[in-house]
Design a protein around this motif. Structure first.
Motif, PDB file in Angstrom:
ATOM      1  N   ASP A  90      -4.356 -10.448  -4.740  1.00 23.24           N
ATOM      2  CA  ASP A  90      -5.041  -9.582  -3.783  1.00 23.24           C
ATOM      3  C   ASP A  90      -4.363  -8.228  -3.627  1.00 23.24           C
ATOM      4  O   ASP A  90      -5.019  -7.247  -3.228  1.00 23.24           O
ATOM      5  CB  ASP A  90      -5.114 -10.271  -2.422  1.00 23.24           C
TER       6      ASP A  90
ATOM      7  N   SER B  76       0.828  -1.211   0.000  1.00 26.61           N
ATOM      8  CA  SER B  76       0.000   0.000   0.000  1.00 26.61           C
ATOM      9  C   SER B  76       0.856   1.253   0.000  1.00 26.61           C
ATOM     10  O   SER B  76       0.553   2.233  -0.694  1.00 26.61           O
ATOM     11  CB  SER B  76      -0.923  -0.012   1.228  1.00 26.61           C
TER      12      SER B  76
ATOM     13  N   GLY C 184      -6.466  -3.064 -13.369  1.00 28.30           N
ATOM     14  CA  GLY C 184      -7.365  -2.018 -13.845  1.00 28.30           C
ATOM     15  C   GLY C 184      -7.828  -2.254 -15.275  1.00 28.30           C
ATOM     16  O   GLY C 184      -7.680  -3.333 -15.841  1.00 28.30           O
TER      17      GLY C 184
ATOM     18  N   LYS D  31       2.325   1.863  -3.512  1.00 31.51           N
ATOM     19  CA  LYS D  31       1.343   2.418  -4.443  1.00 31.51           C
ATOM     20  C   LYS D  31       1.037   3.871  -4.114  1.00 31.51           C
ATOM     21  O   LYS D  31       0.964   4.722  -5.007  1.00 31.51           O
ATOM     22  CB  LYS D  31       0.058   1.592  -4.419  1.00 31.51           C
TER      23      LYS D  31
ATOM     24  N   HIS E 256      -1.282   0.625 -13.660  1.00 31.55           N
ATOM     25  CA  HIS E 256      -1.673  -0.779 -13.736  1.00 31.55           C
ATOM     26  C   HIS E 256      -0.660  -1.560 -12.899  1.00 31.55           C
ATOM     27  O   HIS E 256       0.521  -1.632 -13.257  1.00 31.55           O
ATOM     28  CB  HIS E 256      -1.677  -1.252 -15.188  1.00 31.55           C
ATOM     29  N   TRP E 257      -1.119  -2.166 -11.794  1.00 29.56           N
ATOM     30  CA  TRP E 257      -0.207  -2.709 -10.795  1.00 29.56           C
ATOM     31  C   TRP E 257      -0.234  -4.234 -10.768  1.00 29.56           C
ATOM     32  O   TRP E 257      -1.290  -4.846 -10.655  1.00 29.56           O
ATOM     33  CB  TRP E 257      -0.576  -2.194  -9.403  1.00 29.56           C
TER      34      TRP E 257
ATOM     35  N   SER F 291      -2.601  -6.819  -6.213  1.00 27.39           N
ATOM     36  CA  SER F 291      -2.454  -6.248  -7.551  1.00 27.39           C
ATOM     37  C   SER F 291      -3.732  -5.526  -7.968  1.00 27.39           C
ATOM     38  O   SER F 291      -4.820  -5.801  -7.458  1.00 27.39           O
ATOM     39  CB  SER F 291      -2.122  -7.349  -8.563  1.00 27.39           C
ATOM     40  N   ASP F 292      -3.572  -4.633  -8.896  1.00 24.86           N
ATOM     41  CA  ASP F 292      -4.723  -3.894  -9.435  1.00 24.86           C
ATOM     42  C   ASP F 292      -4.392  -3.519 -10.881  1.00 24.86           C
ATOM     43  O   ASP F 292      -3.895  -2.426 -11.155  1.00 24.86           O
ATOM     44  CB  ASP F 292      -4.995  -2.647  -8.592  1.00 24.86           C
TER      45      ASP F 292
END
Length: 435
Positions: free
Chosen positions: A97, A76, A102, A79, A85-86, A99-100
């Motif tokens: 869980d 967190s 997008g 980020k 885009h992670w 990652s994101d």
């Protein structure tokens, strides 16, 4: 049992459990890769490109299976609300869980390598590489790699937000082998960030390989930010192939690990290619960092700019070995290579070996290297302006780093690097008014 035999035995024990173990072409390549590593072993100082970097301390380590570790808070903080885009990996394994990815535009794919191998292994076969490429460390990566990032952009696709690939070393004495694959179609554009961090992982090992293919007119900016724990070992390889009129901008920022080795190579396979290799490292204590680069000007009208800067304190050591190869027929090549090192201690040591190898006549090439301490005249000037000696040295140290940082685009990435530098330089938070 030697460490080479240990890794061979480890491969035999893990082979059937590796992602993609049932894929014939990958299984055969992994076997050939571990056979090559068993035959060659770790690189030694007898190898010319490793003459100043010994892996003896790495060979003495014993690595353990990764344990379950909570890294949600660290992920967190990394980020920090930044758009992108992670993809997050913990001890080399994809963490959905955390990652994101997008929403991506049509024609863009960002996914973990484990997912690509499970769903469409043939889509990554051409970019995966071969066991004969690179040093024996790269062969070991190929044998044991089972995850990493896959980024594919079709013709004309432009990503508005950066792709962040975060690798967190979380377990004590764990080893990970990420393999990242980037395929940029014609006239595509993207910013890609590889971020390596540690969370109390001690003498962990990260052996990472990133392979990229840029089609005609593609434009990729690639930032690698390495901030693993001070006892960690980091072996990183970046291998790029550029087609006509493509642009590849690399920023290698090395601020962590007991021993870090970065091999970066790009090959111009078309006319009018451009590349920027921009590097900055800070080492203190007894830490060691080594950058080795190769720019292959294989075609005419290529332009390359290479600038590396190192800040060394205590008894640390920095190594730069850069080679620009201008092949026959690569006329109108324009290449500049430079390495500069700032020694903050009499015991710190910097080795620089810039090389030009030219087999074409109509070229413009230059290279150079400097190693020195803080300029006394500049220090005196700042003292006359009211700064005490410690503050003046801090400002001059940051100013030395700022030249490398200023080349980083976009601004959000530049701020991320500035934050990293301030966390390293003693009392770096006080540099805010000078940034």
């Amino acid at each position: 049992m030697s460490t080479v035999q240990t890794w061979v035995a480890d491969f035999a024990a893990r082979e059937q459990g590796l992602t993609g173990a049932g894929i014939p072409w990958l299984a055969a390549m992994r076997k050939r890769a571990i056979e090559r590593f068993a035959d060659e072993g770790w690189p030694t100082t007898k190898h010319e490109s490793w003459r100043h970097t010994s892996l003896a301390s790495l060979e003495q380590q014993q690595f353990l299976p990764a344990a379950q570790s909570s890294v949600a808070d660290l992920a967190s903080r990394i980020k920090a609300g930044e758009a992108g885009h992670w993809l997050v990996f913990v001890d080399g394994r994809f963490a959905p869980d955390l990652s994101d990815i997008g929403v991506l535009p049509p024609g863009a794919q960002v996914l973990p390598l484990s997912g690509a191998l499970a769903d469409s292994p043939e889509s990554v076969q051409g970019l995966f590489g071969a066991e004969t490429q690179g040093a024996s460390t790269v062969a070991l990566n190929l044998a044991l790699a089972s995850d990493g990032a896959v980024i594919r952009l079709e013709r004309g696709v432009a990503l508005e937000k950066p792709v962040h690939i975060v690798f967190i070393a979380a377990s004590q004495q764990a080893a990970s082998f990420p393999r990242n694959l980037i395929q940029a179609g014609a006239a595509s554009q993207a910013v890609i960030v590889e971020h390596y961090v540690g969370q109390g992982s001690g003498a962990s090992l990260t052996n990472a390989v990133t392979r990229a293919e840029l089609a005609a007119d593609a434009h990729i900016t690639h930032l690698k930010l390495q901030q693993e724990d001070e006892q960690a070992f980091h072996l990183g390889t970046i291998d790029v192939v550029q087609a006509k009129s493509s642009v590849y901008n690399s920023h290698s920022m090395s601020f962590g690990a007991r021993l870090a080795r970065h091999d970066i190579a790009t090959d111009f396979t078309g006319d009018h290619c451009e590349t920027l290799l921009n590097g900055l490292y800070y080492v203190n204590g007894r830490r060691h960092v080594d950058h080795h680069t190769l720019i292959g000007h294989s075609r005419p009208h290529g332009v390359s700019r290479e600038y590396y800067r190192g800040i060394l304190a205590d008894t640390a050591r920095g190594v730069f070995g850069g080679r620009i190869l201008v092949a026959p027929g690569a006329d109108k090549t324009d290449a500049v290579q430079r390495s500069d090192s700032l020694l903050l201690s009499r015991m710190a040591k910097a080795d620089a070996r810039p090389e030009l190898e030219i087999y074409a006549d109509d070229v413009k090439c230059a290279h150079g290297a400097t190693v020195g301490q803080i300029d006394e005249n500049s220090l005196f000037y700042l003292r006359t302006r009211g700064l005490d000696e410690a503050s003046a040295r801090r400002v001059l140290t940051y100013a030395f780093a700022a030249e490398a940082v200023s080349r980083i685009e976009p601004e959000a990435l530049r701020r991320r690097v500035v934050t990293a530098i301030r966390s390293l330089v003693p009392d770096g938070a006080e540099l805010g008014e000078f940034a």
